[in-house]
Write an enzyme that holds these catalytic residues in place. Structure first.
Site, short mmCIF file in Angstrom:
data_model
loop_
_atom_site.label_atom_id
_atom_site.label_comp_id
_atom_site.label_asym_id
_atom_site.label_seq_id
_atom_site.Cartn_x
_atom_site.Cartn_y
_atom_site.Cartn_z
N CYS A 1 -40.79 -3.98 -45.83
CA CYS A 1 -39.42 -4.28 -46.19
C CYS A 1 -39.39 -4.55 -47.69
O CYS A 1 -39.93 -5.56 -48.15
CB CYS A 1 -38.91 -5.50 -45.42
SG CYS A 1 -37.21 -5.95 -45.86
N GLU B 1 -34.81 1.39 -45.64
CA GLU B 1 -36.10 2.07 -45.52
C GLU B 1 -35.89 3.53 -45.94
O GLU B 1 -34.77 4.04 -45.89
CB GLU B 1 -36.66 2.01 -44.10
CG GLU B 1 -37.05 0.63 -43.62
CD GLU B 1 -38.25 0.04 -44.33
OE1 GLU B 1 -38.81 0.70 -45.24
OE2 GLU B 1 -38.64 -1.09 -44.00
#
Length: 215
Positions: free
Chosen positions: A2, A106
């Site tokens: 992340c 992402e």
């Protein structure tokens, strides 16, 4: 992994959910990047019960670090080894936090070989929290810096089409167990984490200077 997320909920809305008394100046942040200062919540050091808010440098600086150069490498902690790695081991057992977010990004390579960003939102709530760790580091000149990292784990089927890993999240009903835990047994199970949906966004989000709602 992340490495980017957003937090756009008004601070008063966040306070209503989590009950902390602090009122930090928190403008909407659509593209939070490593080394930014971010909102985090921990058990109040004074009473050991209520939550308190603080702003932490995203990228953990271990107590033993000679300087802050390691921080960009420690924005995430792998849940599989977090209790073994010297950088995270002590914080994992004694200094846990949660990090509010409205979504995270992402990237996945498209057929043309370019990386396409996707934005992930929780399926059932507009605001959720990552499982985090925090640390307090004193620089050689005496400056004290509080920093944090976000736990990650192998992706579940809702994230796996885009990325092989996902951030560990904590449902509201499990926050106390996570924050007061000291070992691996308190890492939230999948049932105590959020599920996600995702959609593609503009590639300009890859630029950390882009921080608006037009993705």
């Amino acid at each position: 992994m992340c490495a980017r997320f957003s937090l756009t909920s008004p601070i008063e809305a966040i306070r209503q959910i989590f009950g902390f008394k602090e009122r930090p100046n928190l403008p909407p942040a659509y593209n939070i990047a490593p080394t930014n200062y971010i909102l985090a919540l921990r058990i109040n050091i004074d009473d050991g019960v209520a939550l308190s808010a603080f702003q932490a440098h995203w990228g953990l600086i271990p107590k033993w670090a000679k300087d802050g150069s390691v921080t960009a490498k420690l924005i995430n902690a792998r849940s599989e080894t977090v209790d073994q790695k010297p950088s995270f081991r002590e914080a994992f057992s004694t200094r846990r936090c949660i990090i509010p977010a409205n979504g995270f990004f992402e990237w996945r390579k498209d057929l043309d070989g370019e990386k396409q960003p996707y934005y992930f939102q929780a399926s059932d709530v507009s605001l959720f929290v990552f499982a985090g760790l925090w640390e307090k580091w004193t620089s050689p000149n005496g400056e004290q810096i509080e920093s944090c990292t976000i736990l990650t784990e192998p992706a579940t089927e809702d994230v796996a089409p885009i990325h092989s890993r996902k951030p560990v999240t904590v449902k509201v009903d499990y926050i106390d167990e996570w924050l007061s835990g000291t070992d691996r047994q308190s890492i939230p199970s999948i049932s105590m984490q959020e599920r996600f949906t995702f959609y593609p966004v503009h590639k300009k989000v890859g630029n950390v200077r882009e921080n608006n709602a037009t993705y």
